[in-house]
Design a protein around this motif. Structure first.
Motif, PDB file in Angstrom:
ATOM      1  N   VAL A 162       0.861  -1.178   0.000  1.00  0.00           N
ATOM      2  CA  VAL A 162       0.000   0.000   0.000  1.00  0.00           C
ATOM      3  C   VAL A 162       0.902   1.234   0.000  1.00  0.00           C
ATOM      4  CG1 VAL A 162      -1.763   1.277   1.281  1.00  0.00           C
ATOM      5  CG2 VAL A 162      -1.794  -1.223   1.270  1.00  0.00           C
ATOM      6  N   LYS A 163       0.617   2.160  -0.892  1.00  0.00           N
ATOM      7  CA  LYS A 163       1.403   3.392  -0.952  1.00  0.00           C
ATOM      8  C   LYS A 163       0.906   4.382   0.088  1.00  0.00           C
ATOM      9  CE  LYS A 163       2.285   2.859  -5.851  1.00  0.00           C
ATOM     10  NZ  LYS A 163       1.953   3.343  -7.179  1.00  0.00           N
ATOM     11  N   ALA A 164       1.837   5.140   0.627  1.00  0.00           N
ATOM     12  CA  ALA A 164       1.506   6.166   1.616  1.00  0.00           C
ATOM     13  C   ALA A 164       2.570   7.255   1.538  1.00  0.00           C
ATOM     14  CB  ALA A 164       1.457   5.568   3.025  1.00  0.00           C
ATOM     15  N   THR A 168      -1.174   4.345   8.319  1.00  0.00           N
ATOM     16  CA  THR A 168      -1.757   3.345   7.432  1.00  0.00           C
ATOM     17  C   THR A 168      -3.159   3.785   7.018  1.00  0.00           C
ATOM     18  OG1 THR A 168      -2.764   2.082   9.217  1.00  0.00           O
ATOM     19  CG2 THR A 168      -0.499   1.501   8.619  1.00  0.00           C
ATOM     20  N   ASP A 169      -3.768   3.020   6.128  1.00  0.00           N
ATOM     21  CA  ASP A 169      -5.143   3.295   5.724  1.00  0.00           C
ATOM     22  C   ASP A 169      -6.112   3.209   6.902  1.00  0.00           C
ATOM     23  OD1 ASP A 169      -4.344   3.665   3.137  1.00  0.00           O
ATOM     24  OD2 ASP A 169      -5.002   1.692   2.427  1.00  0.00           O
ATOM     25  N   LYS A 170      -5.745   2.430   7.919  1.00  0.00           N
ATOM     26  CA  LYS A 170      -6.578   2.266   9.110  1.00  0.00           C
ATOM     27  C   LYS A 170      -6.314   3.348  10.153  1.00  0.00           C
ATOM     28  CE  LYS A 170      -6.589  -2.721   8.507  1.00  0.00           C
ATOM     29  NZ  LYS A 170      -6.128  -3.999   9.067  1.00  0.00           N
ATOM     30  N   PRO A 186       2.745  -3.521   8.667  1.00  0.00           N
ATOM     31  CA  PRO A 186       3.055  -2.136   8.288  1.00  0.00           C
ATOM     32  C   PRO A 186       4.464  -1.682   8.665  1.00  0.00           C
ATOM     33  CG  PRO A 186       0.897  -2.264   9.316  1.00  0.00           C
ATOM     34  CD  PRO A 186       1.540  -3.609   9.485  1.00  0.00           C
ATOM     35  N   GLU A 187       5.076  -2.336   9.659  1.00  0.00           N
ATOM     36  CA  GLU A 187       6.446  -1.959  10.020  1.00  0.00           C
ATOM     37  C   GLU A 187       7.442  -2.356   8.928  1.00  0.00           C
ATOM     38  OE1 GLU A 187       5.373  -5.937  11.652  1.00  0.00           O
ATOM     39  OE2 GLU A 187       4.457  -3.972  11.870  1.00  0.00           O
ATOM     40  N   ARG A 188       7.004  -3.204   7.999  1.00  0.00           N
ATOM     41  CA  ARG A 188       7.822  -3.561   6.839  1.00  0.00           C
ATOM     42  C   ARG A 188       7.505  -2.561   5.723  1.00  0.00           C
ATOM     43  NH1 ARG A 188       7.308  -8.281   2.614  1.00  0.00           N
ATOM     44  NH2 ARG A 188       9.369  -8.121   1.698  1.00  0.00           N
ATOM     45  N   ALA A 189       8.218  -1.464   5.752  1.00  0.00           N
ATOM     46  CA  ALA A 189       7.980  -0.385   4.786  1.00  0.00           C
ATOM     47  C   ALA A 189       9.291  -0.023   4.108  1.00  0.00           C
ATOM     48  CB  ALA A 189       7.397   0.831   5.499  1.00  0.00           C
TER      49      ALA A 189
END
Length: 131
Positions: free
Chosen positions: A32-34, A61-63, A94-97
């Motif tokens: 997911v892009k952010a 994140t999206d959440k 999400p920590e894997r970015a």
């Protein structure tokens, strides 16, 4: 013998690069892009460069969950505090970015391919000099 070992080493590096490519490609497809902000830059001692500058990024994140991750360090200070950049993260972890750039995503692929090509060049140069 040297030629055989060189060819095996080069092929091994290309296989390793291909594995990393598949892993990165799957990460990008599922990711997911952010947008992330640099919240800190740490200076760490390094044998080769003296110091590495390692940025820490913060993103949501999206959440709406807020996460941080450490980017890849370098000998030059590429990042400034409060700088904004695009990232991609694993929605299940999400920590894997990673920073969303070619080198941020595919650096292992590029490095392995370059080393493999140099290995092949050395092997074939040595082989042609022996004939």
């Amino acid at each position: 013998m040297f030629v055989t070992l060189g060819i095996l080493l080069g092929c091994g590096l290309l296989l390793h690069a291909f594995y990393h490519f598949l892993d990165c490609h799957a990460f990008v497809r599922a990711g997911v892009k952010a947008t992330a902000t640099v919240i800190a830059i740490e200076s760490e001692p390094d044998i080769d460069y003296g110091h590495l500058y390692v940025p820490t990024f913060k993103f949501s994140t999206d959440k709406g969950e807020v996460h941080t991750f450490r980017g890849e360090g370098g000998p030059k200070r590429r990042w400034q505090p409060d700088a904004i950049t695009d990232i991609i993260y694993d929605p299940n972890q999400p920590e894997r970015a990673k920073v969303y750039t070619v080198m941020g995503l595919y650096k292992p692929v590029v490095v392995n391919c370059v080393i493999a090509m140099i290995t092949f060049a050395i092997v074939f140069t040595a082989r042609s000099n022996n004939h």
